[in-house]
Design a protein around this motif. Structure first.
Motif, short mmCIF file in Angstrom:
data_model
loop_
_atom_site.label_atom_id
_atom_site.label_comp_id
_atom_site.label_asym_id
_atom_site.label_seq_id
_atom_site.Cartn_x
_atom_site.Cartn_y
_atom_site.Cartn_z
N ARG A 77 0.68 -0.98 -0.01
CA ARG A 77 0.33 -0.30 -0.14
C ARG A 77 0.61 1.03 0.04
NH1 ARG A 77 -3.05 -3.61 4.02
NH2 ARG A 77 -1.89 -2.14 5.43
N GLU A 78 1.98 1.57 -0.52
CA GLU A 78 2.87 2.67 -0.13
C GLU A 78 3.08 2.93 -2.28
OE1 GLU A 78 6.87 2.76 2.17
OE2 GLU A 78 5.69 2.73 3.83
N TRP A 79 3.07 2.00 -2.51
CA TRP A 79 3.05 1.99 -3.71
C TRP A 79 2.64 3.54 -4.86
CZ3 TRP A 79 0.24 2.44 -7.62
CH2 TRP A 79 -1.07 2.07 -8.32
N PRO A 80 1.90 3.55 -3.89
CA PRO A 80 1.74 5.05 -4.96
C PRO A 80 2.80 5.86 -4.91
CG PRO A 80 -0.55 4.36 -4.19
CD PRO A 80 0.22 3.62 -3.39
N GLY A 81 2.93 6.56 -3.13
CA GLY A 81 3.73 7.46 -3.15
C GLY A 81 4.85 7.18 -3.88
N LEU A 128 4.96 19.57 -14.30
CA LEU A 128 5.17 18.07 -13.77
C LEU A 128 5.99 17.63 -11.93
CD1 LEU A 128 4.87 16.62 -16.82
CD2 LEU A 128 3.09 17.19 -15.37
N ALA A 129 7.25 18.46 -12.10
CA ALA A 129 8.46 17.46 -10.75
C ALA A 129 7.73 18.37 -9.77
CB ALA A 129 9.70 17.86 -11.14
N ALA A 130 7.43 19.34 -9.90
CA ALA A 130 6.57 20.92 -9.02
C ALA A 130 5.39 19.70 -8.13
CB ALA A 130 6.52 21.49 -9.61
N VAL A 131 4.69 19.00 -8.68
CA VAL A 131 3.60 18.35 -9.00
C VAL A 131 3.86 17.13 -7.99
CG1 VAL A 131 1.00 17.92 -8.86
CG2 VAL A 131 2.13 20.06 -10.02
N ALA A 132 5.37 16.38 -8.62
CA ALA A 132 4.29 15.35 -8.10
C ALA A 132 5.53 14.93 -7.11
CB ALA A 132 5.86 14.51 -9.46
N ALA A 133 6.48 15.68 -6.78
CA ALA A 133 7.14 16.21 -5.63
C ALA A 133 5.94 16.38 -4.26
CB ALA A 133 8.65 17.03 -5.56
N PRO A 134 5.48 16.77 -3.95
CA PRO A 134 4.85 17.29 -2.66
C PRO A 134 3.46 16.17 -2.70
CG PRO A 134 4.02 18.34 -4.52
CD PRO A 134 4.99 18.36 -5.31
N ALA A 135 3.40 15.81 -4.07
CA ALA A 135 1.60 14.53 -3.57
C ALA A 135 2.57 12.88 -3.58
CB ALA A 135 2.04 14.45 -5.66
N ALA A 136 4.43 12.91 -3.96
CA ALA A 136 5.14 11.59 -3.27
C ALA A 136 4.85 12.16 -1.42
CB ALA A 136 6.09 11.70 -3.74
#
Length: 452
Positions: A77-81, A128-136
């Motif tokens: 259950r950690e795979w999305p992050g 996109l990287a700026a969005v991916a970092a806080p999402a992770a």
């Protein structure tokens, strides 16, 4: 090995954080980029004096982040992050490969001419990287349930929003962007520390997977390198009416748990001995590819327990040195099989490779698992040592007087002929490619096991 893998992953994240913070030196080396209004990415713009240094730093940071994710032990259950963090690393590396043409916010003359494709690619990937970092950060924080993780995640999300607003308003975009990057670097260090201090993940345990069906004289079906119990499905179905058929998965393959020990010829011969019925009952062993070596060693070491051998497409053992260069890699493979990198590689390529090599489907999806990929690689890399051990067994233990049937392809059956000659067996050539012998000639294999 698992602990060392965790340390390596943590080190990769720390390296990523350091390289991601290289912009700090740019405040002094590249004064043309406005510290208040200019993007950090402008330090690596193609017209800036230190563009190569900062581009290399960005690419290195992205690749180090990807390596850290690949080496991190896989948890449910950690795979999305971790997927979002891998996307962040990839996008950061791509942004470093494609620089801006000029300092977009610091240089009023920038943009007067048509912008190049690399400039546009950098703009998109950086956004996109700026969005991916806080999402992770948010996705992993939801699993970790730690206050510091939530704090850094919230602050980074806020910094991204403030940066976007500052760009629209045309004021303080550089300050907000630098705060955002500093928070991401701090979170990477936090993730590394969390990996180091977290409780070790218990390894998979349990007994090896064994399937027994039918009733009568025992037959053991030994799968080839990297193969599983279901590859024998057609052969087992043909034999189960009059025989007790035993199929199994070696450690890490199929549904068997992995083992920290590298595969050896003697261990596999002992495995066959454990699956065989007790003396005085004898067993027929049907083996495929490298498992033919295991079956021959079992017959030589336990001559009173063998009724018949059927060897399907056996390879030729070649003498090699005792200390194989691949041994250190093999010791690492069980740990690597439990990491996210192996899981991603197996999910992408595992089913296709299985069908290509065996010609059979994967009904249980076992080849979508990283540990299966690692176990198959470990067996492949251990072939040299197994071949040397088999030659040593041949020189010291005579082969018992039991019937041997060797099934080989019609073309290129040199090894099958040599093995049949070595063991005093009968060679049967079958049409079609060798990789599809089990799929296309299950009836012939079953007939050989019954002595027909």
């Amino acid at each position: 090995m698992e602990r060392r893998l965790v340390v390596a992953a943590a080190c990769a994240f720390i390296v990523a954080a350091v390289l991601y913070s290289a912009w700090v030196t740019g405040q002094f080396t590249t004064p043309a980029v406005d510290r208040t209004e200019g993007y950090v990415g402008e330090l690596a713009a193609a017209d800036q004096p230190w563009t190569r240094l900062f581009r290399v730093s960005d690419v290195g940071a992205g690749l180090a982040c990807l390596l850290g994710v690949a080496l991190t032990p896989r948890l449910a259950r950690e795979w999305p992050g971790w997927l979002a963090l891998a996307a962040f690393g990839l996008l950061t590396a791509v942004a470093g490969v494609f620089p801006l043409d000029c300092a977009a916010l610091s240089d009023p003359a920038c943009g007067r001419h048509a912008l190049s494709l690399p400039h546009r690619a950098h703009t998109v990937t950086a956004a996109l990287a700026a969005v991916a970092a806080p999402a992770a950060m948010a996705l992993l924080g939801a699993r970790w349930r730690a206050r510091l993780s939530w704090l850094l995640s919230g602050m980074t999300t806020g910094a991204v929003a403030v940066t976007a607003a500052a760009v629209v308003l045309g004021h303080l975009a550089g300050v907000a962007h630098r705060v955002q990057l500093a928070l991401v670097a701090a979170w990477l260090v936090y993730a590394a520390m969390r990996l180091l201090v977290a409780a070790p993940v218990p390894g998979e345990g349990g007994t090896p997977h064994v399937v027994a069906q039918g009733d009568g004289p025992a037959v053991i079906l030994a799968p080839g390198t990297g193969r599983s119990w279901f590859h024998w499905e057609a052969v087992a179905g043909a034999l189960a009416g009059a025989r007790r058929v035993v199929r199994f998965d070696r450690p890490g393959l199929g549904l068997s748990p992995p083992s920290p020990l590298p595969p050896t010829l003697y261990a596999e011969a002992a495995r066959l001995a454990a699956l065989a019925p007790a003396h005085p009952e004898r067993v027929t062993v049907v083996a495929h590819r490298d498992a033919c070596w295991h079956a021959e060693a079992f017959a030589r070491l336990h001559p009173l327990r063998v009724e018949r051998l059927v060897l399907v497409d056996p390879p030729c053992p070649k003498r090699r040195g005792r200390a194989a260069p691949a041994d250190p890699v093999v010791r690492w493979l069980p740990a690597l099989g439990g990491a996210w990198g192996a899981a991603a590689l197996a999910r992408v390529a595992g089913p296709a490779v299985n069908r290509l090599l065996s010609g059979l489907p994967d009904p249980c999806g076992v080849y979508r698992r990283g540990r299966v990929l690692a176990a198959a690689a470990g067996e492949r890399l251990s072939r040299g040592r197994m071949a040397s051990d088999l030659l040593a067994v041949r020189s010291g233990m005579p082969f018992p007087r039991v019937p041997v049937t060797v099934l080989g392809p019609r073309r290129g059956a040199g090894c099958a002929r040599a093995v049949a000659s070595e063991l005093g067996g009968v060679l049967v050539r079958l049409p079609g490619p060798r990789r599809r012998i089990l799929a296309d000639h299950a009836g012939s294999v079953a007939a050989a096991a019954e002595g027909a």
